[in-house]
Write a protein that holds these residues in place. Sequence first.
Motif, PDB file in Angstrom:
ATOM      1  N   ARG A   1       1.064  -1.183  -0.273  1.00  0.00           N
ATOM      2  CA  ARG A   1      -0.050   0.125  -0.242  1.00  0.00           C
ATOM      3  C   ARG A   1       1.129   1.432   0.375  1.00  0.00           C
ATOM      4  NH1 ARG A   1      -5.851  -0.175   0.438  1.00  0.00           N
ATOM      5  NH2 ARG A   1      -5.994  -2.600   0.115  1.00  0.00           N
ATOM      6  N   PHE A   2       1.828   1.345   0.212  1.00  0.00           N
ATOM      7  CA  PHE A   2       2.894   2.234   0.160  1.00  0.00           C
ATOM      8  C   PHE A   2       4.005   2.869  -1.392  1.00  0.00           C
ATOM      9  CE2 PHE A   2       1.329   0.871   4.328  1.00  0.00           C
ATOM     10  CZ  PHE A   2       1.186   2.651   4.809  1.00  0.00           C
ATOM     11  N   ASP A   3       3.486   3.858  -1.141  1.00  0.00           N
ATOM     12  CA  ASP A   3       5.097   4.164  -2.442  1.00  0.00           C
ATOM     13  C   ASP A   3       6.660   3.815  -1.846  1.00  0.00           C
ATOM     14  OD1 ASP A   3       2.940   5.314  -4.197  1.00  0.00           O
ATOM     15  OD2 ASP A   3       2.979   6.733  -2.653  1.00  0.00           O
ATOM     16  N   MET A   4       6.630   4.432  -0.405  1.00  0.00           N
ATOM     17  CA  MET A   4       8.475   4.014   0.259  1.00  0.00           C
ATOM     18  C   MET A   4       7.741   3.203   1.613  1.00  0.00           C
ATOM     19  SD  MET A   4       9.608   7.659  -0.481  1.00  0.00           S
ATOM     20  CE  MET A   4       9.068   8.084  -0.664  1.00  0.00           C
ATOM     21  N   CYS A   5       8.838   2.911   2.042  1.00  0.00           N
ATOM     22  CA  CYS A   5       8.820   1.886   3.107  1.00  0.00           C
ATOM     23  C   CYS A   5      10.396   2.529   3.607  1.00  0.00           C
ATOM     24  CB  CYS A   5       9.042   0.550   3.081  1.00  0.00           C
ATOM     25  SG  CYS A   5       8.914   0.258   5.046  1.00  0.00           S
ATOM     26  N   VAL A   6      10.157   3.465   5.171  1.00  0.00           N
ATOM     27  CA  VAL A   6      12.019   3.393   5.178  1.00  0.00           C
ATOM     28  C   VAL A   6      12.383   2.463   7.035  1.00  0.00           C
ATOM     29  CG1 VAL A   6      12.144   6.037   4.710  1.00  0.00           C
ATOM     30  CG2 VAL A   6      11.445   5.567   6.602  1.00  0.00           C
ATOM     31  N   SER A   7      13.959   2.786   6.596  1.00  0.00           N
ATOM     32  CA  SER A   7      13.376   1.845   8.668  1.00  0.00           C
ATOM     33  C   SER A   7      15.343   2.415   8.377  1.00  0.00           C
ATOM     34  CB  SER A   7      13.739   0.572   8.094  1.00  0.00           C
ATOM     35  OG  SER A   7      13.299  -0.613   9.655  1.00  0.00           O
ATOM     36  N   ARG A   8      15.633   3.042   9.857  1.00  0.00           N
ATOM     37  CA  ARG A   8      16.809   2.942  10.310  1.00  0.00           C
ATOM     38  C   ARG A   8      17.304   2.471  11.698  1.00  0.00           C
ATOM     39  NH1 ARG A   8      19.073   8.440  12.471  1.00  0.00           N
ATOM     40  NH2 ARG A   8      18.056   8.143  14.482  1.00  0.00           N
ATOM     41  N   ALA A   9      17.890   1.494  11.799  1.00  0.00           N
ATOM     42  CA  ALA A   9      18.275   0.542  13.184  1.00  0.00           C
ATOM     43  C   ALA A   9      17.721  -0.064  13.575  1.00  0.00           C
ATOM     44  CB  ALA A   9      19.096   1.636  13.691  1.00  0.00           C
ATOM     45  N   VAL A  10      17.344  -1.151  13.145  1.00  0.00           N
ATOM     46  CA  VAL A  10      16.569  -2.023  12.979  1.00  0.00           C
ATOM     47  C   VAL A  10      17.376  -3.702  12.794  1.00  0.00           C
ATOM     48  CG1 VAL A  10      14.121  -3.057  12.596  1.00  0.00           C
ATOM     49  CG2 VAL A  10      14.135  -1.011  12.722  1.00  0.00           C
ATOM     50  N   ALA A  11      17.145  -3.786  11.663  1.00  0.00           N
ATOM     51  CA  ALA A  11      17.851  -5.561  11.286  1.00  0.00           C
ATOM     52  C   ALA A  11      19.189  -5.128  10.120  1.00  0.00           C
ATOM     53  CB  ALA A  11      16.814  -6.409  11.437  1.00  0.00           C
ATOM     54  N   ASN A  12      19.417  -6.536  10.085  1.00  0.00           N
ATOM     55  CA  ASN A  12      20.247  -6.152   8.548  1.00  0.00           C
ATOM     56  C   ASN A  12      19.672  -6.253   7.312  1.00  0.00           C
ATOM     57  OD1 ASN A  12      19.489  -9.534   8.450  1.00  0.00           O
ATOM     58  ND2 ASN A  12      20.968 -10.269  10.249  1.00  0.00           N
ATOM     59  N   LEU A  13      20.196  -6.508   6.179  1.00  0.00           N
ATOM     60  CA  LEU A  13      19.401  -5.986   5.310  1.00  0.00           C
ATOM     61  C   LEU A  13      18.541  -7.355   4.801  1.00  0.00           C
ATOM     62  CD1 LEU A  13      18.997  -3.701   2.787  1.00  0.00           C
ATOM     63  CD2 LEU A  13      20.581  -4.952   2.012  1.00  0.00           C
ATOM     64  N   ALA A  14      19.320  -8.340   4.987  1.00  0.00           N
ATOM     65  CA  ALA A  14      17.848  -9.760   4.595  1.00  0.00           C
ATOM     66  C   ALA A  14      17.003  -9.595   5.892  1.00  0.00           C
ATOM     67  CB  ALA A  14      18.709 -11.173   4.456  1.00  0.00           C
ATOM     68  N   SER A  15      17.221  -9.432   6.955  1.00  0.00           N
ATOM     69  CA  SER A  15      15.506  -9.903   7.728  1.00  0.00           C
ATOM     70  C   SER A  15      14.802  -8.957   7.496  1.00  0.00           C
ATOM     71  CB  SER A  15      16.560  -9.832   8.899  1.00  0.00           C
ATOM     72  OG  SER A  15      17.409 -10.356   9.533  1.00  0.00           O
ATOM     73  N   LEU A  16      15.539  -7.237   7.719  1.00  0.00           N
ATOM     74  CA  LEU A  16      14.730  -6.412   7.390  1.00  0.00           C
ATOM     75  C   LEU A  16      14.113  -6.174   5.636  1.00  0.00           C
ATOM     76  CD1 LEU A  16      14.553  -3.361   8.948  1.00  0.00           C
ATOM     77  CD2 LEU A  16      16.452  -2.179   7.183  1.00  0.00           C
ATOM     78  N   SER A  17      15.018  -6.565   4.778  1.00  0.00           N
ATOM     79  CA  SER A  17      13.872  -6.446   3.595  1.00  0.00           C
ATOM     80  C   SER A  17      12.770  -7.123   3.899  1.00  0.00           C
ATOM     81  CB  SER A  17      14.608  -6.899   2.830  1.00  0.00           C
ATOM     82  OG  SER A  17      16.069  -7.069   2.174  1.00  0.00           O
ATOM     83  N   GLU A  18      13.031  -8.989   4.552  1.00  0.00           N
ATOM     84  CA  GLU A  18      11.660  -9.293   4.727  1.00  0.00           C
ATOM     85  C   GLU A  18       9.989  -8.561   5.299  1.00  0.00           C
ATOM     86  OE1 GLU A  18      12.386 -13.226   5.820  1.00  0.00           O
ATOM     87  OE2 GLU A  18      10.015 -13.621   6.065  1.00  0.00           O
ATOM     88  N   TYR A  19      10.846  -7.575   6.434  1.00  0.00           N
ATOM     89  CA  TYR A  19      10.222  -6.670   7.218  1.00  0.00           C
ATOM     90  C   TYR A  19       9.362  -5.288   6.482  1.00  0.00           C
ATOM     91  CZ  TYR A  19      12.289  -8.336  12.246  1.00  0.00           C
ATOM     92  OH  TYR A  19      12.810  -8.811  12.549  1.00  0.00           O
ATOM     93  N   CYS A  20      10.316  -5.426   4.580  1.00  0.00           N
ATOM     94  CA  CYS A  20      10.252  -3.997   4.858  1.00  0.00           C
ATOM     95  C   CYS A  20       9.127  -4.425   3.270  1.00  0.00           C
ATOM     96  CB  CYS A  20      11.090  -2.875   4.243  1.00  0.00           C
ATOM     97  SG  CYS A  20      11.729  -2.774   6.187  1.00  0.00           S
ATOM     98  N   MET A  21       9.726  -5.125   2.781  1.00  0.00           N
ATOM     99  CA  MET A  21       9.172  -5.268   1.367  1.00  0.00           C
ATOM    100  C   MET A  21       7.970  -5.593   0.814  1.00  0.00           C
ATOM    101  SD  MET A  21      11.660  -4.779  -1.121  1.00  0.00           S
ATOM    102  CE  MET A  21      11.370  -5.332  -2.562  1.00  0.00           C
ATOM    103  N   PRO A  22       7.067  -6.010   1.587  1.00  0.00           N
ATOM    104  CA  PRO A  22       5.883  -6.319   2.112  1.00  0.00           C
ATOM    105  C   PRO A  22       4.706  -5.062   2.146  1.00  0.00           C
ATOM    106  CG  PRO A  22       6.649  -8.136   3.851  1.00  0.00           C
ATOM    107  CD  PRO A  22       7.700  -7.316   3.501  1.00  0.00           C
ATOM    108  N   PHE A  23       5.180  -4.390   2.173  1.00  0.00           N
ATOM    109  CA  PHE A  23       4.421  -2.597   2.407  1.00  0.00           C
ATOM    110  C   PHE A  23       4.047  -2.245   1.408  1.00  0.00           C
ATOM    111  CE2 PHE A  23       5.744  -3.444   7.223  1.00  0.00           C
ATOM    112  CZ  PHE A  23       4.174  -4.129   7.733  1.00  0.00           C
ATOM    113  N   VAL A  24       5.265  -2.422   0.736  1.00  0.00           N
ATOM    114  CA  VAL A  24       5.918  -1.533  -0.727  1.00  0.00           C
ATOM    115  C   VAL A  24       5.370  -1.730  -2.637  1.00  0.00           C
ATOM    116  CG1 VAL A  24       7.557  -0.565  -2.268  1.00  0.00           C
ATOM    117  CG2 VAL A  24       8.342  -0.961   0.416  1.00  0.00           C
ATOM    118  N   LYS A  25       4.293  -0.624  -2.706  1.00  0.00           N
ATOM    119  CA  LYS A  25       3.892  -1.233  -3.953  1.00  0.00           C
ATOM    120  C   LYS A  25       4.536  -1.062  -5.391  1.00  0.00           C
ATOM    121  CE  LYS A  25       0.296   2.854  -3.415  1.00  0.00           C
ATOM    122  NZ  LYS A  25       0.719   4.586  -3.835  1.00  0.00           N
ATOM    123  N   VAL A  26       3.710  -2.426  -5.555  1.00  0.00           N
ATOM    124  CA  VAL A  26       4.781  -3.088  -7.196  1.00  0.00           C
ATOM    125  C   VAL A  26       5.479  -1.276  -7.659  1.00  0.00           C
ATOM    126  CG1 VAL A  26       5.678  -4.034  -9.316  1.00  0.00           C
ATOM    127  CG2 VAL A  26       3.782  -5.152  -7.710  1.00  0.00           C
ATOM    128  N   GLY A  27       6.842  -0.353  -8.014  1.00  0.00           N
ATOM    129  CA  GLY A  27       7.305   0.550  -8.694  1.00  0.00           C
ATOM    130  C   GLY A  27       7.358   1.063  -7.367  1.00  0.00           C
TER     131      GLY A  27
END
Length: 243
Positions: A145-171
């Motif tokens: 649902r989101f144009d952008m997802c940001v995150s600072r100081a939460v987890a390493n890139l592999a784990s963080l991508s699984e947290y964050c990528m689901p929120f991002v719209k295609v494109g």
Amino acid sequence: MTDRFADQMKREAGELGIALNGGQLEQFFRYYELLVERNKVMNLTAITEEQDVVTKHFTDSLSLVKLMGTEALAGKTLMDVGTGAGFPGIPLKIAFPELKVTLLDSLNKRVRFLMDVCEELGLENITAVHGRAEDFGRNLQYRERFDMCVSRAVANLASLSEYCMPFVKVGGDFVPYKSGEIEEELEAGKRAVKILGGEVEQVEKFTLPGADASRSLIRIRKMKAISGKYPRKAGLPTKEPLH
Ligand SMILES: C[S@@+](CC[C@H](N)C(=O)[O-])C[C@H]1O[C@@H](n2cnc3c(N)ncnc32)[C@H](O)[C@@H]1O
């Protein structure tokens, strides 16, 4: 508000191409005051000295414009995962009032602080929600649902991508804020990014005013819809990062 605070905030934002008006400077100063005040009774940040808060929290948060430019942020929807005391989401919202921001954190005390800040500062079109990214990422109200997802100081890139990528719209874009040397982390996380439908498009390295420490912003473009398998259940993205 002290002149010193206003001068530093204006100068550092100005160096990023962001012109803050008097009302926005007042909002930043009130946010700083609330942060320091509430930090006495709860753990919000280790950085409390005024000049450090400006540079290491506020300016660092605004550095997103180095990657995205200022135009691209207007009117966009932005999710901040593991926002803690509101970084980078709240400074971005103050500087770009037209952004529609959702702040997510798994610690309810921090979420209550964020709600107080939003109310005190009179911020609109911003919500703070309590929960884990792994659960919210499965909720259709938030998923893709989101144009952008940001995150600072939460987890390493592999784990963080699984947290964050689901929120991002295609494109849309996922932009993790990282510190120090990131080559190894980037290499280790690339496959996870791909599995989750993303592609690393750009890495912007920079230093903060008056500091040597290296900072990086990674722009990860969401190329295709994410598989229904992700995110996996809470805890797994950090316990068994995708590789
Ligand atoms: C080190 S703090 C960073 C806070 C803020 N982003 C900053 O840069 O100052 C990490 C935050 O992520 C939150 N967090 C950790 N794992 C999370 C998850 N799976 N879902 C949501 N929030 C999470 C924690 O509660 C904490 O507030």
